[in-house]
Design an enzyme around this catalytic site. Structure first.
Site, PDB file in Angstrom:
ATOM      1  N   LYS A 247       0.833  -1.214   0.000  1.00  0.00           N
ATOM      2  CA  LYS A 247       0.000   0.000   0.000  1.00  0.00           C
ATOM      3  C   LYS A 247       0.864   1.260   0.000  1.00  0.00           C
ATOM      4  O   LYS A 247       0.655   2.176  -0.789  1.00  0.00           O
ATOM      5  CB  LYS A 247      -0.897  -0.017   1.258  1.00  0.00           C
ATOM      6  CG  LYS A 247      -1.433   1.342   1.669  1.00  0.00           C
ATOM      7  CD  LYS A 247      -2.301   1.267   2.901  1.00  0.00           C
ATOM      8  CE  LYS A 247      -1.631   1.580   4.214  1.00  0.00           C
ATOM      9  NZ  LYS A 247      -1.382   2.986   4.525  1.00  0.00           N
ATOM     10  N   ASN A 248       1.851   1.302   0.903  1.00  0.00           N
ATOM     11  CA  ASN A 248       2.603   2.548   1.081  1.00  0.00           C
ATOM     12  C   ASN A 248       3.623   2.806  -0.029  1.00  0.00           C
ATOM     13  O   ASN A 248       4.215   3.882  -0.082  1.00  0.00           O
ATOM     14  CB  ASN A 248       3.275   2.574   2.459  1.00  0.00           C
ATOM     15  CG  ASN A 248       2.242   2.751   3.559  1.00  0.00           C
ATOM     16  OD1 ASN A 248       1.081   3.061   3.274  1.00  0.00           O
ATOM     17  ND2 ASN A 248       2.640   2.538   4.799  1.00  0.00           N
TER      18      ASN A 248
ATOM     19  N   CYS B 161      -4.395   8.261   9.873  1.00  0.00           N
ATOM     20  CA  CYS B 161      -4.474   7.623  11.186  1.00  0.00           C
ATOM     21  C   CYS B 161      -4.126   8.609  12.293  1.00  0.00           C
ATOM     22  O   CYS B 161      -3.210   9.426  12.148  1.00  0.00           O
ATOM     23  CB  CYS B 161      -3.501   6.453  11.240  1.00  0.00           C
ATOM     24  SG  CYS B 161      -4.062   5.022  10.325  1.00  0.00           S
TER      25      CYS B 161
ATOM     26  N   ARG C 274       1.410  14.998  13.408  1.00  0.00           N
ATOM     27  CA  ARG C 274       1.850  14.641  12.056  1.00  0.00           C
ATOM     28  C   ARG C 274       1.976  15.904  11.207  1.00  0.00           C
ATOM     29  O   ARG C 274       1.188  16.147  10.300  1.00  0.00           O
ATOM     30  CB  ARG C 274       0.892  13.624  11.442  1.00  0.00           C
ATOM     31  CG  ARG C 274       0.842  12.340  12.243  1.00  0.00           C
ATOM     32  CD  ARG C 274       0.102  11.244  11.551  1.00  0.00           C
ATOM     33  NE  ARG C 274       0.905  10.620  10.513  1.00  0.00           N
ATOM     34  CZ  ARG C 274       0.473   9.631   9.751  1.00  0.00           C
ATOM     35  NH1 ARG C 274      -0.743   9.164   9.916  1.00  0.00           N
ATOM     36  NH2 ARG C 274       1.242   9.106   8.818  1.00  0.00           N
TER      37      ARG C 274
ATOM     38  N   ASP D 230       4.990   0.574  12.038  1.00  0.00           N
ATOM     39  CA  ASP D 230       3.744  -0.030  11.552  1.00  0.00           C
ATOM     40  C   ASP D 230       3.590  -1.497  11.976  1.00  0.00           C
ATOM     41  O   ASP D 230       2.575  -2.121  11.668  1.00  0.00           O
ATOM     42  CB  ASP D 230       3.659   0.080  10.018  1.00  0.00           C
ATOM     43  CG  ASP D 230       3.433   1.512   9.558  1.00  0.00           C
ATOM     44  OD1 ASP D 230       3.135   2.366  10.410  1.00  0.00           O
ATOM     45  OD2 ASP D 230       3.570   1.773   8.348  1.00  0.00           O
TER      46      ASP D 230
ATOM     47  N   ARG E 291      -8.777   0.109   5.193  1.00  0.00           N
ATOM     48  CA  ARG E 291      -7.901   1.073   4.502  1.00  0.00           C
ATOM     49  C   ARG E 291      -6.618   0.398   4.024  1.00  0.00           C
ATOM     50  O   ARG E 291      -6.039   0.824   3.032  1.00  0.00           O
ATOM     51  CB  ARG E 291      -7.522   2.217   5.460  1.00  0.00           C
ATOM     52  CG  ARG E 291      -8.652   3.173   5.738  1.00  0.00           C
ATOM     53  CD  ARG E 291      -8.157   4.361   6.533  1.00  0.00           C
ATOM     54  NE  ARG E 291      -6.941   4.883   5.917  1.00  0.00           N
ATOM     55  CZ  ARG E 291      -6.052   5.641   6.540  1.00  0.00           C
ATOM     56  NH1 ARG E 291      -6.247   5.981   7.791  1.00  0.00           N
ATOM     57  NH2 ARG E 291      -4.977   6.070   5.925  1.00  0.00           N
TER      58      ARG E 291
HETATM   59  C1  EPZ Z   1       4.604   6.887   6.447  1.00  0.00           C
HETATM   60  O1  EPZ Z   1       3.911   7.990   7.018  1.00  0.00           O
HETATM   61  C2  EPZ Z   1       3.610   5.748   6.398  1.00  0.00           C
HETATM   62  N1  EPZ Z   1       2.456   6.118   5.615  1.00  0.00           N
HETATM   63  C3  EPZ Z   1       3.180   5.352   7.808  1.00  0.00           C
HETATM   64  O2  EPZ Z   1       2.348   4.215   7.727  1.00  0.00           O
HETATM   65  C4  EPZ Z   1       4.426   5.006   8.630  1.00  0.00           C
HETATM   66  O3  EPZ Z   1       4.037   4.753   9.948  1.00  0.00           O
HETATM   67  C5  EPZ Z   1       5.425   6.173   8.597  1.00  0.00           C
HETATM   68  O4  EPZ Z   1       5.734   6.522   7.217  1.00  0.00           O
HETATM   69  C6  EPZ Z   1       6.720   5.863   9.298  1.00  0.00           C
HETATM   70  O5  EPZ Z   1       7.316   4.738   8.732  1.00  0.00           O
HETATM   71  C7  EPZ Z   1       2.492   6.016   4.296  1.00  0.00           C
HETATM   72  O6  EPZ Z   1       3.484   5.676   3.685  1.00  0.00           O
HETATM   73  C8  EPZ Z   1       1.238   6.314   3.570  1.00  0.00           C
HETATM   74  P1  EPZ Z   1       6.837  10.256   8.371  1.00  0.00           P
HETATM   75  P2  EPZ Z   1       4.556   9.449   6.973  1.00  0.00           P
HETATM   76  O7  EPZ Z   1       6.683  11.556   7.676  1.00  0.00           O
HETATM   77  O8  EPZ Z   1       5.418   9.594   5.780  1.00  0.00           O
HETATM   78  C9  EPZ Z   1       7.564  13.496  11.740  1.00  0.00           C
HETATM   79  C10 EPZ Z   1       0.362   2.962   7.924  1.00  0.00           C
HETATM   80  O9  EPZ Z   1      -0.138   2.415   8.930  1.00  0.00           O
HETATM   81  N2  EPZ Z   1       7.412  14.495  10.656  1.00  0.00           N
HETATM   82  O10 EPZ Z   1       7.986   9.404   7.976  1.00  0.00           O
HETATM   83  O11 EPZ Z   1       3.459  10.407   7.145  1.00  0.00           O
HETATM   84  C11 EPZ Z   1       6.276  12.744  12.034  1.00  0.00           C
HETATM   85  O12 EPZ Z   1       5.433  13.477  12.879  1.00  0.00           O
HETATM   86  C12 EPZ Z   1       0.934   4.355   8.036  1.00  0.00           C
HETATM   87  O13 EPZ Z   1       0.392   2.421   6.816  1.00  0.00           O
HETATM   88  C13 EPZ Z   1       7.718  15.810  10.904  1.00  0.00           C
HETATM   89  O14 EPZ Z   1       8.140  16.179  11.998  1.00  0.00           O
HETATM   90  O15 EPZ Z   1       5.489   9.429   8.228  1.00  0.00           O
HETATM   91  C14 EPZ Z   1       6.801  11.471  12.630  1.00  0.00           C
HETATM   92  O16 EPZ Z   1       7.114  11.688  13.974  1.00  0.00           O
HETATM   93  C15 EPZ Z   1       0.645   4.992   9.351  1.00  0.00           C
HETATM   94  N3  EPZ Z   1       7.543  16.722   9.896  1.00  0.00           N
HETATM   95  C16 EPZ Z   1       8.095  11.222  11.857  1.00  0.00           C
HETATM   96  O17 EPZ Z   1       8.449  12.501  11.295  1.00  0.00           O
HETATM   97  C17 EPZ Z   1       7.115  16.372   8.646  1.00  0.00           C
HETATM   98  O18 EPZ Z   1       7.001  17.236   7.770  1.00  0.00           O
HETATM   99  C18 EPZ Z   1       7.979  10.213  10.735  1.00  0.00           C
HETATM  100  O19 EPZ Z   1       6.843  10.517   9.922  1.00  0.00           O
HETATM  101  C19 EPZ Z   1       6.806  15.023   8.417  1.00  0.00           C
HETATM  102  C20 EPZ Z   1       6.954  14.090   9.443  1.00  0.00           C
END
Ligand code: EPZ
Length: 424
Positions: A22-23, A120, A125, A311, A403
């Site tokens: 999915k991701n 989620c 986020r 995840d 989802r």
């Molecule tokens: C991706 O989300 C995945 N989603 C998530 O899977 C997964 O948990 C996550 O990566 C971490 O591996 C998809 O790919 C669709 P991040 P993403 O930006 O990209 C902080 C699932 O269950 N951050 O890597 O949104 C953030 O708050 C989902 O399939 C900032 O500070 O995650 C977090 O603490 C849930 N500023 C960390 O970075 C930003 O601009 C990592 O988030 C962006 C993120």
């Protein structure tokens, strides 16, 4: 709202095929906005998030056709859709990955209006790293009335760091990389996310004519090109779905075979399962998982790839609730990803949360209860707990599971679980 009802205590046996990730599929679909000409992408799971992404792309002028074998044809008629640049709140609020259209729209159509994303509820986020990265490439971005409004002339390559407080950002790397492929000159992304899904997007873009090197490393170099063409591509297998089924085999002391697995993407997960005492053997893209009665307690810390994926945290928690001794799970990626804890406690689990750690004392027997899903992977954790709990577990808010997992209950049922969906 649909419910899932599970009668626990049935050992799983048999084989299951793992779907495309999915991701990986979601950003690849968004990247089709960059291509001139149609693409055929194989291995796209039939889940709600993919349907939402399809609607967002159709809104932006995309023509999308799904085939029964999981192939998606996506085409944008170049030049005809430049007036379409909005991803509306009604769609974006359902899924965070919709933010992935921001980079492609900006670099290809020079304008993007994307609602602040939903998805989620697992803690803060923000999207500051996405925005900073795109600004560094020359975009003008302001946020008004809940929308990210961005404009740009041709973007210009530069050096960008995507380091945040909790490590890099997966979708932020996807966004900035997708924008940089059509920028003028060379972009270097430092502190890029290394997750297999980011690698898959980079490989997809290169197949379409992009020039990205350093794939899988934390420093990506992107030489801008003038145009990209349509491609035939196959999405990598879903490592989180595979990990979830591995734990389903382990928690029920079963004996199951997973087909279409990339074990090299699951090293941290497989190593931890082996440390617990689960037998896992992989030959090619098939993994066999054999459970037993001699599991050990372990500690787990979620980390960016190649560390333990956040995840998989809820699924491991379900398993460790059934393993004698004290296990500690520390969540290092999201600030509030323990919403499944009170639900597992309703099933008899002994878990105490202290800041970002959950201290679990294994109990000999979980008991069935009515529980509610808070987010996608929490739902997977609760379903796994239900497979071994004594009696009946009724899981509410199944739409979260839909989802990300295709027909989860049907596939578990084929492996011998006693599980059914009650439609609303
Ligand atoms: C991706 O989300 C995945 N989603 C998530 O899977 C997964 O948990 C996550 O990566 C971490 O591996 C998809 O790919 C669709 P991040 P993403 O930006 O990209 C902080 C699932 O269950 N951050 O890597 O949104 C953030 O708050 C989902 O399939 C900032 O500070 O995650 C977090 O603490 C849930 N500023 C960390 O970075 C930003 O601009 C990592 O988030 C962006 C993120």
């Amino acid at each position: 709202m649909d419910k899932i009802v599970i009668e626990g205590g049935h050992r799983l046996e048999g084989s299951v095929r793992i779907n495309g990730a999915k991701n990986a599929a979601l950003p690849v679909m968004a990247a089709c906005l960059l291509l001139d000409g149609p693409s055929r992408i194989k291995g796209i799971p039939n889940i709600v998030d993919i349907q939402t992404q399809s609607k967002i792309l159709e809104n932006l002028g995309g023509q999308i056709k799904r085939h029964d074998d999981g192939t998606l044809e996506i085409a944008f008629r170049d030049g005809e859709n430049n007036d379409k640049y909005t991803a509306p709140y009604e769609l974006v609020r359902k899924m965070r990955a919709s933010i992935c259209v921001l980079g492609p729209l900006l670099t290809k159509r020079r304008k993007a209006k994307v609602s602040y994303p939903g998805g989620c509820v697992i803690g803060q986020r923000p999207v500051d790293l996405h925005i900073n990265g795109l600004r560094a490439l020359g975009a003008q971005i302001e946020t008004t009335e809940g929308y990210i409004n961005a404009t740009a002339d041709r973007l210009k390559g530069t050096d960008i760091s995507l380091k945040g407080k909790y490590g890099s950002t997966v979708l932020g790397t996807c966004n900035v990389m997708s924008a940089a492929v059509l920028a003028e000159g060379t972009t270097i992304i430092e502190d890029a996310a290394r997750e297999p899904e980011v690698q898959d997007l980079a490989n997809f873009l290169n197949t379409a004519g992009a020039k990205i090197t350093g794939i899988g490393e934390s420093r990506l170099t992107i030489e801008g090109v003038k145009e990209l063409h349509g491609v035939d591509y196959e999405i990598i297998p879903d490592r989180i779905e595979a990990g979830t089924f591995m734990i389903a085999g382990a928690i029920t002391k079963g004996n199951i075979t997973l087909e279409n697995v990339r074990a090299d993407h699951l090293t941290a997960v497989i190593d931890k399962l082996k440390e617990i005492g689960v037998e896992i053997n992989t030959i090619g893209n098939t993994s066999r998982v054999k459970g037993n009665n001699l599991y050990h307690n372990v500690d787990i810390t979620t980390l960016p790839y190649p560390g333990m994926p956040t995840d998989m945290q809820a699924q491991f928690m379900a398993l460790l609730c059934t393993v004698e001794g004290k296990s500690i799970i520390t969540e290092k990626i999201f600030t509030d990803r323990f919403m499944h804890v009170p639900e597992l406690v309703r099933m008899g689990a002994d878990i105490r949360v202290e800041v970002s750690s959950a201290i679990i004392r294994g109990t000999p027997c979980l008991t069935g209860a009515n529980v509610m899903i808070s987010d996608l992977r929490a739902g997977a954790g609760l379903a796994l707990a239900g497979l071994v709990a004594k009696g009946t577990t009724t899981i509410d808010r199944v739409y979260h599971l839909d989802r990300g997992y295709e027909r989860l209950e049907e596939r578990l049922s084929k492996l011998g679980a006693v599980i059914k969906r009650i439609r609303d």
